[in-house]
Write a protein that holds these residues in place. Structure first.
Motif: not given
Length: 54
Positions: A14-18, A49-50, A54
């Motif tokens: 995952t990266f920035h909730n993606r 991921s959501s 962060l």
């Protein structure tokens, strides 16, 4: 392990909730990964991921 084997390994994260997938290999291997591994779990993975902090 041979270099070819290393270069053909799938990875996900995952990266920035993606959710991100890298699926190297033949068209058949990518289709198999999508149909049998990724798509059946996609809703669950997006939910996780959501929730990621962060």
């Amino acid at each position: 392990m041979a270099l070819g084997a290393i270069a053909s390994r799938a990875i996900a994260g995952t990266f920035h909730n993606r959710v991100i997938f890298s699926i190297p290999g033949s068209t058949t291997a990518v289709k198999l990964a999508m149909e049998q591994l990724i798509l059946p779990e996609l809703v669950h993975l997006i939910g996780l991921s959501s929730e990621e902090k962060l």
